[in-house]
Design an enzyme around this catalytic site. Sequence first.
Site, PDB file in Angstrom:
ATOM      1  N   GLY A  16       0.808  -1.216   0.000  1.00 39.17           N
ATOM      2  CA  GLY A  16       0.000   0.000   0.000  1.00 39.17           C
ATOM      3  C   GLY A  16       0.835   1.258   0.000  1.00 39.17           C
ATOM      4  O   GLY A  16       0.574   2.201  -0.758  1.00 39.17           O
ATOM      5  N   THR A  42       4.659  -7.229   4.339  1.00 40.41           N
ATOM      6  CA  THR A  42       4.304  -8.593   4.740  1.00 40.41           C
ATOM      7  C   THR A  42       4.004  -9.475   3.540  1.00 40.41           C
ATOM      8  O   THR A  42       4.490 -10.604   3.447  1.00 40.41           O
ATOM      9  CB  THR A  42       3.083  -8.560   5.681  1.00 40.41           C
ATOM     10  OG1 THR A  42       3.446  -7.875   6.883  1.00 40.41           O
ATOM     11  CG2 THR A  42       2.635  -9.966   6.026  1.00 40.41           C
ATOM     12  N   CYS A  43       3.220  -8.988   2.602  1.00 37.76           N
ATOM     13  CA  CYS A  43       2.780  -9.827   1.483  1.00 37.76           C
ATOM     14  C   CYS A  43       3.959 -10.377   0.694  1.00 37.76           C
ATOM     15  O   CYS A  43       4.046 -11.566   0.424  1.00 37.76           O
ATOM     16  CB  CYS A  43       1.855  -9.037   0.566  1.00 37.76           C
ATOM     17  SG  CYS A  43       1.287 -10.008  -0.852  1.00 37.76           S
ATOM     18  N   CYS A  48       1.811 -13.441   1.540  1.00 38.77           N
ATOM     19  CA  CYS A  48       1.113 -14.053   0.410  1.00 38.77           C
ATOM     20  C   CYS A  48       2.046 -14.713  -0.607  1.00 38.77           C
ATOM     21  O   CYS A  48       1.816 -15.844  -1.036  1.00 38.77           O
ATOM     22  CB  CYS A  48       0.281 -13.005  -0.326  1.00 38.77           C
ATOM     23  SG  CYS A  48      -0.482 -11.759   0.701  1.00 38.77           S
ATOM     24  N   LYS A  51       4.206 -17.679   0.749  1.00 41.50           N
ATOM     25  CA  LYS A  51       3.239 -18.716   1.108  1.00 41.50           C
ATOM     26  C   LYS A  51       2.739 -19.437  -0.135  1.00 41.50           C
ATOM     27  O   LYS A  51       2.668 -20.675  -0.167  1.00 41.50           O
ATOM     28  CB  LYS A  51       2.067 -18.089   1.845  1.00 41.50           C
ATOM     29  CG  LYS A  51       0.908 -19.035   2.121  1.00 41.50           C
ATOM     30  CD  LYS A  51      -0.347 -18.259   2.425  1.00 41.50           C
ATOM     31  CE  LYS A  51      -0.850 -17.521   1.190  1.00 41.50           C
ATOM     32  NZ  LYS A  51      -1.993 -16.629   1.487  1.00 41.50           N
ATOM     33  N   ALA A 115      10.655   5.488  11.370  1.00 41.20           N
ATOM     34  CA  ALA A 115      10.202   6.873  11.471  1.00 41.20           C
ATOM     35  C   ALA A 115       9.213   7.006  12.626  1.00 41.20           C
ATOM     36  O   ALA A 115       8.306   6.173  12.777  1.00 41.20           O
ATOM     37  CB  ALA A 115       9.547   7.315  10.170  1.00 41.20           C
ATOM     38  N   TYR A 179      -7.510 -18.286   7.766  1.00 40.55           N
ATOM     39  CA  TYR A 179      -6.876 -18.712   6.517  1.00 40.55           C
ATOM     40  C   TYR A 179      -5.382 -18.952   6.660  1.00 40.55           C
ATOM     41  O   TYR A 179      -4.836 -19.886   6.049  1.00 40.55           O
ATOM     42  CB  TYR A 179      -7.180 -17.716   5.395  1.00 40.55           C
ATOM     43  CG  TYR A 179      -6.526 -16.365   5.506  1.00 40.55           C
ATOM     44  CD1 TYR A 179      -5.336 -16.101   4.858  1.00 40.55           C
ATOM     45  CD2 TYR A 179      -7.126 -15.336   6.240  1.00 40.55           C
ATOM     46  CE1 TYR A 179      -4.738 -14.854   4.942  1.00 40.55           C
ATOM     47  CE2 TYR A 179      -6.531 -14.086   6.330  1.00 40.55           C
ATOM     48  CZ  TYR A 179      -5.342 -13.848   5.682  1.00 40.55           C
ATOM     49  OH  TYR A 179      -4.745 -12.622   5.770  1.00 40.55           O
ATOM     50  N   GLU A 183      -3.938 -22.585   5.764  1.00 43.54           N
ATOM     51  CA  GLU A 183      -3.040 -22.676   4.608  1.00 43.54           C
ATOM     52  C   GLU A 183      -1.738 -23.366   4.986  1.00 43.54           C
ATOM     53  O   GLU A 183      -1.253 -24.241   4.267  1.00 43.54           O
ATOM     54  CB  GLU A 183      -2.775 -21.279   4.047  1.00 43.54           C
ATOM     55  CG  GLU A 183      -3.968 -20.697   3.302  1.00 43.54           C
ATOM     56  CD  GLU A 183      -3.808 -19.230   2.960  1.00 43.54           C
ATOM     57  OE1 GLU A 183      -4.561 -18.749   2.097  1.00 43.54           O
ATOM     58  OE2 GLU A 183      -2.949 -18.548   3.564  1.00 43.54           O
ATOM     59  N   HIS A 438     -16.959 -26.292 -21.635  1.00 42.62           N
ATOM     60  CA  HIS A 438     -17.010 -27.722 -21.310  1.00 42.62           C
ATOM     61  C   HIS A 438     -15.800 -28.453 -21.881  1.00 42.62           C
ATOM     62  O   HIS A 438     -15.366 -28.151 -22.993  1.00 42.62           O
ATOM     63  CB  HIS A 438     -18.297 -28.323 -21.882  1.00 42.62           C
ATOM     64  CG  HIS A 438     -18.476 -29.767 -21.567  1.00 42.62           C
ATOM     65  ND1 HIS A 438     -18.836 -30.212 -20.312  1.00 42.62           N
ATOM     66  CD2 HIS A 438     -18.332 -30.875 -22.355  1.00 42.62           C
ATOM     67  CE1 HIS A 438     -18.925 -31.537 -20.344  1.00 42.62           C
ATOM     68  NE2 HIS A 438     -18.621 -31.952 -21.571  1.00 42.62           N
ATOM     69  N   GLU A 443     -18.055 -24.597 -15.280  1.00 42.40           N
ATOM     70  CA  GLU A 443     -19.329 -24.567 -16.002  1.00 42.40           C
ATOM     71  C   GLU A 443     -20.516 -24.787 -15.074  1.00 42.40           C
ATOM     72  O   GLU A 443     -21.645 -24.392 -15.387  1.00 42.40           O
ATOM     73  CB  GLU A 443     -19.341 -25.602 -17.126  1.00 42.40           C
ATOM     74  CG  GLU A 443     -19.319 -27.047 -16.668  1.00 42.40           C
ATOM     75  CD  GLU A 443     -19.278 -28.011 -17.850  1.00 42.40           C
ATOM     76  OE1 GLU A 443     -20.269 -28.060 -18.603  1.00 42.40           O
ATOM     77  OE2 GLU A 443     -18.257 -28.698 -18.014  1.00 42.40           O
TER      78      GLU A 443
END
Length: 461
Positions: A16, A42-43, A48, A51, A115, A179, A183, A438, A443
């Site tokens: 972010g 972190t991600c 994420c 992982k 900071a 989660y 996970e 298909h 589907e």
Amino acid sequence: MADFDLDLFVIGGGSGGVRAARIAAGYGARVMVAEEYRLGGTCVIRGCVPKKLLVYASHVHHEIEDAAGYGWTIPSASFDWPTLIANKDKEIARLEGAYTSNLDKSGARIVKARAVFEDPHTLRLSTGETVRAKHILIATGAAPSHGAAIPGIEHVISSNEVFHLPVQPRRILIQGGGYIALEFACIFAGLGSEVTVVYRGDNILRGFDEDVRKHVRTEMEKAGIRILTGCTVSRVDRQGEAFAATLSSGASIVSDQVMFAIGRHANVAGLGLEAAGVALNPNNGGIAVDGHSQTSVPHIYAVGDVTHRVNLTPVAIREGHAFADTVFGNRPTRVDHADIPTAVFTQPEVGTVGLTEAEARAQYSHVDIYKADFRPMKATLSGRDTRVLMKLVVDGLTDRVLGCHIVGPEAGEMIQLVGVAVKLKATKADFDATVAVHPTAAEELVTMRTPFARHVRQAAE
């Protein structure tokens, strides 16, 4: 008017904060980003991305097992944890380099430092430098929480340390039912570890659709994962190289590692928020913000997990971008936190968007449920005992699809595109009018014609 060294100072170099810095710099702002650990947050560094790499590794075991049904004879396979971790580390280092390079190219200045606010416009860096900024963005994320102190808590690891274990635990106990806990339970089980999950609630994945919760638990238990609900870890004792976890039920479980994944708290400690006058949200401990991510101090903003709104990396990125557009691009933008698609990378995966059945029935008078539970085509030859769940939650009066819930292979990929339809307020008729692809599992989402259940709430007298 006071002189400022910068137009924008960003505290935190996660997804972010980096997005906000890059966009603001693109608008011509003088930007500095302070990150005390590693760029990417972190991600990218310990969430994420690494992982998902471990999830891929654990899938290989299943593919090897399934191969025989398709005519493949595969020699005895072996797995080496240090090789996986070393290769993961190389990829994370590459991504961190990309984050650094992109920030440099944008014109933002990067400082590897902590900071702390001295006053609403002044920040003191751990390098000894002091800067004054016209606008400040707090994007410090969140950190694992171990909950209440228990005897032996020093022996417990979190999702931070698990990525750097020198040896794969032969046995691991994981406390938590969300989660992250699930996970990692599936990752270690897929890599051959003996896994026990301990959770205080009556079932895992609190907040998810009830059918999803039941389905995931069934599939995890089929895979040999032991799930103990209605209890917690009350103490952890070292036994040589192993650990004995005593549960609130009185049982004792011996394992090589004990991991807690029971929640995360906003990273607000030690930032000097009091000196800046920034208020916290009393309900969740995160920084209180309005729809434009503005805090109680007009020129200070906060995005991502530090606000505890929706703790997902794509949400933090969207919030950071919207902040920069609003403050520096003269394009006021609010992030819509409704109908956010998300995935849980258990095995099988979960993909979900919109309302659960329980939420829909609480908000709407007429709710139709469409549901399919079937054996995936791949399992017909592999012989694997697994099933796929697909569920649509529909407003019975307007026919609008209020929610979609999938448990099965590639559920995360599917829910991304279903999320577009739900966001556009597609109806069940729109789904029905879409020609099926298909043969696929997806589907089923456009071929379910008869409601599994219909719920009508009687008007209060």
